[in-house]
Design a protein around this motif. Structure first.
Motif, mmCIF file in Angstrom:
data_model
loop_
_atom_site.group_PDB
_atom_site.id
_atom_site.type_symbol
_atom_site.label_atom_id
_atom_site.label_comp_id
_atom_site.label_asym_id
_atom_site.label_seq_id
_atom_site.Cartn_x
_atom_site.Cartn_y
_atom_site.Cartn_z
ATOM 1 N N PRO B 73 -45.210 -28.039 -4.370
ATOM 2 C CA PRO B 73 -46.332 -27.479 -3.626
ATOM 3 C C PRO B 73 -47.197 -26.540 -4.473
ATOM 4 O O PRO B 73 -46.689 -25.834 -5.336
ATOM 5 C CB PRO B 73 -45.649 -26.679 -2.516
ATOM 6 N N THR B 74 -48.517 -26.576 -4.206
ATOM 7 C CA THR B 74 -49.435 -25.570 -4.729
ATOM 8 C C THR B 74 -50.018 -24.820 -3.542
ATOM 9 O O THR B 74 -50.442 -25.436 -2.568
ATOM 10 C CB THR B 74 -50.568 -26.215 -5.553
ATOM 11 N N LEU B 75 -49.988 -23.495 -3.632
ATOM 12 C CA LEU B 75 -50.581 -22.657 -2.590
ATOM 13 C C LEU B 75 -51.809 -21.967 -3.166
ATOM 14 O O LEU B 75 -51.759 -21.429 -4.276
ATOM 15 C CB LEU B 75 -49.571 -21.607 -2.118
ATOM 16 N N VAL B 76 -52.909 -22.025 -2.413
ATOM 17 C CA VAL B 76 -54.163 -21.423 -2.859
ATOM 18 C C VAL B 76 -54.656 -20.485 -1.769
ATOM 19 O O VAL B 76 -54.618 -20.832 -0.586
ATOM 20 C CB VAL B 76 -55.230 -22.506 -3.130
ATOM 21 N N VAL B 77 -55.086 -19.283 -2.183
ATOM 22 C CA VAL B 77 -55.728 -18.363 -1.242
ATOM 23 C C VAL B 77 -57.218 -18.336 -1.561
ATOM 24 O O VAL B 77 -57.612 -18.197 -2.726
ATOM 25 C CB VAL B 77 -55.138 -16.939 -1.341
ATOM 26 N N MET B 78 -58.036 -18.529 -0.533
ATOM 27 C CA MET B 78 -59.480 -18.606 -0.708
ATOM 28 C C MET B 78 -60.158 -17.562 0.167
ATOM 29 O O MET B 78 -59.769 -17.376 1.326
ATOM 30 C CB MET B 78 -59.935 -20.010 -0.282
ATOM 31 N N LYS B 79 -61.136 -16.870 -0.413
ATOM 32 C CA LYS B 79 -61.965 -15.957 0.385
ATOM 33 C C LYS B 79 -63.419 -16.323 0.145
ATOM 34 O O LYS B 79 -63.832 -16.457 -1.012
ATOM 35 C CB LYS B 79 -61.728 -14.500 -0.049
ATOM 36 N N ASN B 80 -64.183 -16.494 1.204
ATOM 37 C CA ASN B 80 -65.592 -16.870 1.097
ATOM 38 C C ASN B 80 -65.792 -18.080 0.186
ATOM 39 O O ASN B 80 -66.707 -18.114 -0.631
ATOM 40 C CB ASN B 80 -66.429 -15.689 0.575
ATOM 41 N N GLY B 81 -64.891 -19.031 0.300
ATOM 42 C CA GLY B 81 -65.037 -20.256 -0.479
ATOM 43 C C GLY B 81 -64.607 -20.134 -1.936
ATOM 44 O O GLY B 81 -64.686 -21.100 -2.689
ATOM 45 N N GLN B 82 -64.149 -18.956 -2.333
ATOM 46 C CA GLN B 82 -63.727 -18.739 -3.730
ATOM 47 C C GLN B 82 -62.206 -18.634 -3.814
ATOM 48 O O GLN B 82 -61.582 -17.983 -2.967
ATOM 49 C CB GLN B 82 -64.326 -17.444 -4.291
ATOM 50 N N ILE B 83 -61.618 -19.228 -4.865
ATOM 51 C CA ILE B 83 -60.171 -19.116 -5.076
ATOM 52 C C ILE B 83 -59.862 -17.710 -5.582
ATOM 53 O O ILE B 83 -60.414 -17.276 -6.595
ATOM 54 C CB ILE B 83 -59.694 -20.146 -6.123
ATOM 55 N N VAL B 84 -58.978 -16.991 -4.870
ATOM 56 C CA VAL B 84 -58.601 -15.662 -5.337
ATOM 57 C C VAL B 84 -57.138 -15.598 -5.785
ATOM 58 O O VAL B 84 -56.725 -14.659 -6.456
ATOM 59 C CB VAL B 84 -58.864 -14.568 -4.265
ATOM 60 N N ASN B 85 -56.352 -16.614 -5.419
ATOM 61 C CA ASN B 85 -54.941 -16.618 -5.788
ATOM 62 C C ASN B 85 -54.443 -18.052 -5.763
ATOM 63 O O ASN B 85 -54.858 -18.832 -4.915
ATOM 64 C CB ASN B 85 -54.146 -15.790 -4.765
ATOM 65 N N LYS B 86 -53.557 -18.373 -6.709
ATOM 66 C CA LYS B 86 -53.025 -19.739 -6.756
ATOM 67 C C LYS B 86 -51.621 -19.682 -7.327
ATOM 68 O O LYS B 86 -51.378 -18.951 -8.288
ATOM 69 C CB LYS B 86 -53.926 -20.591 -7.664
ATOM 70 N N SER B 87 -50.698 -20.414 -6.715
ATOM 71 C CA SER B 87 -49.347 -20.447 -7.268
ATOM 72 C C SER B 87 -48.752 -21.822 -7.053
ATOM 73 O O SER B 87 -49.142 -22.544 -6.137
ATOM 74 C CB SER B 87 -48.470 -19.394 -6.608
ATOM 75 N N THR B 88 -47.823 -22.189 -7.931
ATOM 76 C CA THR B 88 -47.148 -23.476 -7.772
ATOM 77 C C THR B 88 -45.662 -23.251 -7.551
ATOM 78 O O THR B 88 -45.105 -22.244 -7.968
ATOM 79 C CB THR B 88 -47.329 -24.370 -9.015
ATOM 80 N N GLY B 89 -45.042 -24.194 -6.877
ATOM 81 C CA GLY B 89 -43.606 -24.116 -6.622
ATOM 82 C C GLY B 89 -43.315 -23.470 -5.280
ATOM 83 O O GLY B 89 -44.147 -22.744 -4.739
ATOM 84 N N ALA B 90 -42.124 -23.771 -4.751
ATOM 85 C CA ALA B 90 -41.714 -23.193 -3.473
ATOM 86 C C ALA B 90 -41.448 -21.710 -3.661
ATOM 87 O O ALA B 90 -40.965 -21.290 -4.712
ATOM 88 C CB ALA B 90 -40.452 -23.889 -2.973
ATOM 89 N N ARG B 91 -41.805 -20.920 -2.652
ATOM 90 C CA ARG B 91 -41.522 -19.487 -2.716
ATOM 91 C C ARG B 91 -41.285 -18.937 -1.317
ATOM 92 O O ARG B 91 -41.740 -19.504 -0.338
ATOM 93 C CB ARG B 91 -42.642 -18.738 -3.424
ATOM 94 N N PRO B 92 -40.552 -17.808 -1.247
ATOM 95 C CA PRO B 92 -40.231 -17.244 0.061
ATOM 96 C C PRO B 92 -41.483 -16.801 0.814
ATOM 97 O O PRO B 92 -42.524 -16.524 0.218
ATOM 98 C CB PRO B 92 -39.355 -16.044 -0.261
ATOM 99 N N LYS B 93 -41.324 -16.711 2.135
ATOM 100 C CA LYS B 93 -42.433 -16.334 3.012
ATOM 101 C C LYS B 93 -43.040 -14.980 2.619
ATOM 102 O O LYS B 93 -44.264 -14.821 2.626
ATOM 103 C CB LYS B 93 -41.884 -16.269 4.439
#
Lengths: 306, 102
Positions: B73-93
């Motif tokens: 999995p890749t998780l991406v955090v976006m604000k106002n259409g811009q990527i502000v954070n991205k991580s790969t791999g499973a991780r705790p909540k």
């Protein structure tokens, strides 16, 4: 008064959930702490063909969920929390987690292992984008491209076989001149005409221009350096045990595995080590499950003498 | 709130959202993705202040490509259409929540 469990299990892989099954089925008040979700390292593989009872194979995620359900059927509880530290100095052992503290008369450590890194510059930055530890997860992003697999054990060879069916070419880079993998893998691998062996060699550097372009390898016999052009590298050079949280509370070997024999007893009475976390020769789902049963048995024995 | 299944057709809902957006790139056959998936569901249910979306990389290769997803999995955090954070791999909540709060 703080709640004191009979058996507290750390880690929800096959060792942990087998221990939970045996302990709860024996009527012990059992809790298992898992940081994410059941399955552990099993979830990183595709089909598992060598866990008995599944004649068609079974995927690791499903097997993990089934093991969890099997333990919960007898009353074992799961809570989701990451362990930060432990205190085994008193009879009631204390475990500190992201979700508060737990007390238990016995603790079964089954936190398993994570893939081992190469430990060279740029590895962390490239992870997930050029450097990978799960061929089954990420292989498909390299369809028709060239990749390298590093390692020579069962996992590395299974990864190379899996990737050879997806990608244009696989280089298998191994530090020796023969595979350590069991024979069942050799013949299919030798038959793959898109797998090239790079023997006696180790990866020294990643070649990048923001993206991975290849790796620089050194031949250990001739010391010669050469470059292999590839878009992805899949690292499968073994595991490293998850024991950082134990600090000096328990005896570890030089590779940071918990010292324990087939009884899973550690140097601390009432604390047991089950599965990949323990010093042992064969790390498999079935041997982890076996350890879980042993640990629950000896935990029960310990409790009966308190 | 429920999770929004994103496709390239409705991607605008995430891109133009005023909320902080969590994107979970996954595939059905990927074990670590299946570990993360229920955690992402919980985050969606417990945090109406976020817009939580899932993207199936097999069904949406263009979106996966646009976010340069090479690992799941890749998780991406976006604000106002811009990527502000991205991580790969499973991780705790807790770690996923921390990515959103950053």
């Amino acid at each position: 008064m703080e709640k004191v469990y009979d058996v507290l299990i750390l880690g929800g892989g096959p060792a942990g959930y087998t221990a939970a099954l045996y302990a709860s089925r024996a009527g012990l008040d059992t809790i298992l702490l898992e940081k994410m979700s059941a399955g552990g390292q099993m979830t990183l593989t595709g089909d598992i063909d060598n866990y008995p009872g599944f004649d068609e194979g079974v995927d690791g995620f499903t097997l993990g969920m089934k093991m969890q359900a099997g333990a919960e059927r007898f009353g074992a509880k799961t809570e989701y929390a990451e362990v930060i530290g432990v205190d085994f100095s008193k009879q009631n052992k204390r475990v500190v987690t992201t979700n508060g503290e737990y007390l238990s008369k016995t603790v079964i450590i089954a936190t398993g292992a994570n893939p081992r890194e190469l430990g060279i510059d740029g590895e962390a930055e490239l992870t997930g984008n050029g450097v990978h530890y799960c061929a089954h997860c990420d292989g498909r992003f390299y369809k028709d491209k060239t990749v390298a697999v590093v390692g020579g054990g069962n996992s590395a060879v299974a990864d190379a076989l899996y990737l050879s069916r997806l990608v244009k070419k696989v280089y298998l880079i191994h530090r020796r001149d023969t595979l350590r993998a069991t024979k069942i893998y050799h013949e299919p691998l030798m038959k793959c005409d898109n797998v090239e062996f790079v023997w006696d060699s180790v990866v020294k550097e990643f070649i990048t221009d923001g993206k991975l372009k290849g790796v620089k390898v050194q031949n250990l016999k001739t010391q010669d350096l050469s470059e292999i052009l590839c878009e992805g590298v899949f690292i499968s050079i073994g595991r490293k045990p998850v024991t950082e949280f134990l600090k000096d509370e328990i005896e570890l070997d030089s590779n940071r595995y918990i010292v324990a024999d087939e009884t899973t007893k550690t140097n601390i009475a009432g604390v047991f080590a089950a599965g990949d976390i323990r010093t042992k020769a064969l790390r498999q789902v079935v041997t982890a499950a076996s350890d879980g049963a042993q640990a629950a048995h000896y935990a029960e024995e310990y409790l009966s003498k308190l | 709130m429920s999770v929004l299944q994103l496709t390239k057709e409705n991607f605008g809902e995430a891109k133009n959202s005023e909320k902080t957006v969590l994107l979970d790139f996954y595939a059905d056959w990927c074990g670590p993705c299946r570990m993360v998936s229920p955690l992402v569901d919980e985050i969606a249910n417990e945090n109406p202040q976020y817009l939580v979306c899932k993207i199936n990389v097999d069904a949406e290769p263009e979106l996966a490509g646009a976010f340069e997803v090479m690992s799941i999995p890749t998780l991406v955090v976006m604000k106002n259409g811009q990527i502000v954070n991205k991580s790969t791999g499973a991780r705790p909540k807790t770690q996923i929540l921390a990515m959103l709060e950053d």
